[in-house]
Enzyme design. Structure first.
Site, short mmCIF file in Angstrom:
data_model
loop_
_atom_site.label_atom_id
_atom_site.label_comp_id
_atom_site.label_asym_id
_atom_site.label_seq_id
_atom_site.Cartn_x
_atom_site.Cartn_y
_atom_site.Cartn_z
N ASP A 121 -14.97 -2.90 4.45
CA ASP A 121 -14.20 -2.09 3.50
C ASP A 121 -14.93 -2.19 2.17
O ASP A 121 -15.00 -3.27 1.57
CB ASP A 121 -12.77 -2.64 3.39
CG ASP A 121 -11.93 -1.80 2.44
OD1 ASP A 121 -12.45 -0.78 1.93
OD2 ASP A 121 -10.77 -2.17 2.19
N TRP A 131 -6.06 -7.17 0.58
CA TRP A 131 -5.36 -6.00 0.05
C TRP A 131 -4.21 -5.72 1.02
O TRP A 131 -4.43 -5.61 2.22
CB TRP A 131 -6.33 -4.83 -0.01
CG TRP A 131 -5.76 -3.55 -0.51
CD1 TRP A 131 -5.05 -3.36 -1.65
CD2 TRP A 131 -5.87 -2.26 0.12
NE1 TRP A 131 -4.71 -2.04 -1.76
CE2 TRP A 131 -5.20 -1.35 -0.70
CE3 TRP A 131 -6.47 -1.81 1.29
CZ2 TRP A 131 -5.11 0.01 -0.38
CZ3 TRP A 131 -6.39 -0.47 1.61
CH2 TRP A 131 -5.71 0.43 0.78
N LYS A 151 -12.53 4.12 -7.33
CA LYS A 151 -12.75 3.24 -8.47
C LYS A 151 -14.08 3.52 -9.14
O LYS A 151 -14.14 3.66 -10.35
CB LYS A 151 -12.74 1.77 -8.04
CG LYS A 151 -11.75 1.43 -6.97
CD LYS A 151 -10.34 1.34 -7.48
CE LYS A 151 -9.40 1.48 -6.33
NZ LYS A 151 -8.17 0.77 -6.47
N1 PMP Z 1 -9.62 -1.22 0.10
C1 PMP Z 1 -9.40 -2.06 -0.90
C2 PMP Z 1 -9.82 -3.47 -0.77
C3 PMP Z 1 -8.74 -1.61 -2.05
O1 PMP Z 1 -8.49 -2.46 -3.05
C4 PMP Z 1 -8.35 -0.25 -2.13
C5 PMP Z 1 -7.65 0.31 -3.33
N2 PMP Z 1 -6.88 -0.51 -4.07
C6 PMP Z 1 -8.63 0.58 -1.06
C7 PMP Z 1 -9.27 0.07 0.05
C8 PMP Z 1 -8.18 2.03 -1.02
O2 PMP Z 1 -8.77 2.84 -1.91
P1 PMP Z 1 -8.33 4.37 -2.07
O3 PMP Z 1 -7.49 4.44 -3.27
O4 PMP Z 1 -9.62 5.09 -2.20
O5 PMP Z 1 -7.59 4.77 -0.85
#
Ligand code: PMP
Length: 384
Positions: free
Chosen positions: A218, A136, A254
Site C-alpha cells: 500500500d 490504517w 496526498k
Molecule cells: N492507505 C493508507 C495507509 C492511507 O493512509 C490512506 C489514506 N488515509 C489510503 C490508503 C487511502 O487513500 P485514498 O484517500 O487515496 O483512498
C-alpha cells in the site's frame, strides 16, 4: 422498511474533523486528517495542479467520453513507472499492468476483490490476510468486505521500544500459512511513521519468498517519508528484483493534494505478459460491476504532470517550497505522540486540539502559529 436499520458508528477520522469544525474555540487545531495546509491552516492546492487544470480546460481536444474500463492508459503507465522505476526490468519485460482506481482505497478494494476470486487458483475466503498492528483502520474492513473471513494483525510496532518490532514481524511471517496475503506499507507507515530499514526489508522479503507469502504493498505516501520518490519506492522495487509477483496500491490523494478527485492506481507485477493479460481481463470484469469505468479529471492531471518533464520537475519540488507545515518531506508525516486515550480526550475537551484516540497526529495541521500552543498543551496534558 428501514425501521430495523442500526445506527452505524461514524468513521473516526471524519468525525474528528466534524467535531473540529463545530468547535468555536479560535485556538483549535486539527491534527487528525492529513491534508496539505497553508500556514493559516487553510487547504492548499499545489501550484502545479492549478497550472495543469488550466491546460486541461484550454485543451479543446479533450472531451467527456467514457474512459476504457481499466482507465486512462497514460495515467496507468506513468503511475506504475513512479512506483517501479523508469528502468524497471519488469516493465521492460511487459509483465507490469495497472488498473486506474478510485483513490488508494479503490486500488486496495480492486486488488482484494481480485485476490479473493482468483489468487492461487482458489476460492480464497479462508486465505488469511495479514495487516500490520496497528494499521490504517480501513485495511481490515476493505479486505473483510471483499469476502476475506480471516483478516489478522501481524506484529509491527513495539510500544515499549517505540520502534519496529522486527522480531515479532519476522516471527509472524514465519508462522503464517503458506500463500497468506500480507499488506505492507510501502513507506511512511500509517499510523506509526516507522518504516523498516533496507536491511530489515531484505529480511522481510527473504522470509516472504521462502514461505510463499503474497505481497500487497500500500503506497499512499510516496515522496513523504524521505522527500524522494525513488527512495520511498525502495522496498517496492527491491521486492520486484526478488522476483515476487505482487500488487501495489498507489494513492495520489496526498502527494498531489487531490483528495476529492479519487486518483489511485493498482500496479500489478505478474510472472509474464501472458499471466498479466489474463489478470487484467478479470480485473476488467470486476471494475465493470463496481464503477464501470473511472473518472478522468484527476487521472489526466496526474498523467500530464508525470509525463511532462517541466511539470514533473515542478511537482517534485512542490512540497518543499510551499508555505505551511506540510513540508513533512524531511520527516514522517505521521507521528505517534504516546498520549493515551484519556490524555487525547483531555487535549480535545480542554485544549481544542483534535487527534486520533490512538495518539497519532498528522503533521499537516501544525503551523508556525500553533506549534507552541500544541507543545504547551501536550506538556500540560502529560503533567496533569
Ligand atoms: N492507505 C493508507 C495507509 C492511507 O493512509 C490512506 C489514506 N488515509 C489510503 C490508503 C487511502 O487513500 P485514498 O484517500 O487515496 O483512498
Amino acid at each position: 422498511l428501514f425501521g430495523e436499520v442500526p445506527q452505524a458508528t461514524p468513521v473516526a477520522v471524519f468525525k474528528l474533523s466534524n467535531d473540529f469544525k463545530e468547535d468555536p474555540n479560535p485556538k483549535k487545531v486539527n491534527l487528525g486528517v492529513g491534508a496539505y495546509r497553508t500556514d493559516e491552516g487553510q487547504p492548499w492546492v499545489l501550484p502545479v495542479v492549478k497550472k495543469v487544470e488550466k491546460i486541461i480546460v484550454e485543451d479543446n481536444s479533450l472531451n467527456h467520453e467514457y474512459l476504457p474500463i481499466l482507465g486512462l492508459p497514460e495515467f496507468r503507465s506513468s503511475a506504475s513507472k513512479i512506483a517501479l522505476g523508469e528502468d524497471s526490468p519488469a516493465i521492460q519485460e511487459n509483465r507490469v499492468g495497472a488498473v486506474q482506481c478510485l483513490g488508494g482505497t479503490g486500488a486496495l478494494k480492486m486488488g482484494a476483490e481480485f485476490l479473493r476470486r482468483w489468487y492461487n487458483g482458489n476460492d480464497n475466503t479462508k486465505t488469511p490476510v495479514y495487516v500490520s498492528a496497528p494499521t490504517w483502520e480501513n485495511h481490515n474492513a476493505v479486505f473483510a468486505n471483499a469476502g476475506f473471513e480471516d483478516v489478522r494483525p501481524y506484529k509491527y510496532w513495539d510500544a515499549e521500544k517505540r520502534g519496529l518490532d522486527l522480531d515479532g514481524f519476522l516471527g509472524d511471517l514465519e508462522s503464517a500459512p503458506k500463500h497468506s496475503i500480507f499488506v505492507l506499507h510501502a513507506c511512511a507507515h500509517n499510523p506509526t511513521g516507522t518504516d523498516p530499514t533496507h536491511v530489515e526489508w531484505m529480511q522481510v522479503a527473504e522470509v516472504m519468498k521462502r514461505r510463499k507469502l503474497f505481497v500487497f504493498f500500500d503506497s499512499a505516501y510516496q515522496g513523504f517519508a524521505s522527500g524522494c520518490l525513488d527512495k520511498d519506492a525502495w522496498a517496492v522495487r527491491y521486492f520486484v528484483t526478488q522476483g515476487f509477483e505482487m500488487f501495489c496500491a498507489q494513492s495520489f490523494s496526498k502527494n498531489f493534494g487531490l483528495y476529492n478527485e479519487r486518483v489511485g492506481n493498482l500496479t500489478i507485477v505478474a510472472r509474464d505478459s501472458d499471466n498479466l493479460k489474463r489478470v487484467l481481463s478479470q480485473m476488467e470484469k470486476i471494475v465493470r460491476v463496481t464503477w464501470s469505468n473511472p473518472p478522468s479529471q484527476g487521472a489526466r492531471l496526474v498523467a500530464i504532470t508525470l509525463n511532462t518533464p517541466e511539470l514533473f520537475a515542478e511537482w517534485l519540488t512542490a512540497g518543499s517550497g510551499t508555505p505551511g507545515t506540510h513540508t513533512t518531506h524531511t520527516a514522517d508525516r505521521h507521528s505517534f505522540t504516546g498520549l493515551n486515550p484519556k490524555q487525547v480526550q483531555y487535549m480535545i475537551k480542554e485544549r481544542s486540539i483534535y487527534l486520533m484516540a490512538s495518539g497519532r497526529i498528522n503533521m499537516c495541521g501544525l503551523t508556525t502559529k500553533n506549534i507552541d500552543y500544541v507543545a504547551e498543551s501536550i506538556h500540560e496534558t502529560v503533567v496533569n
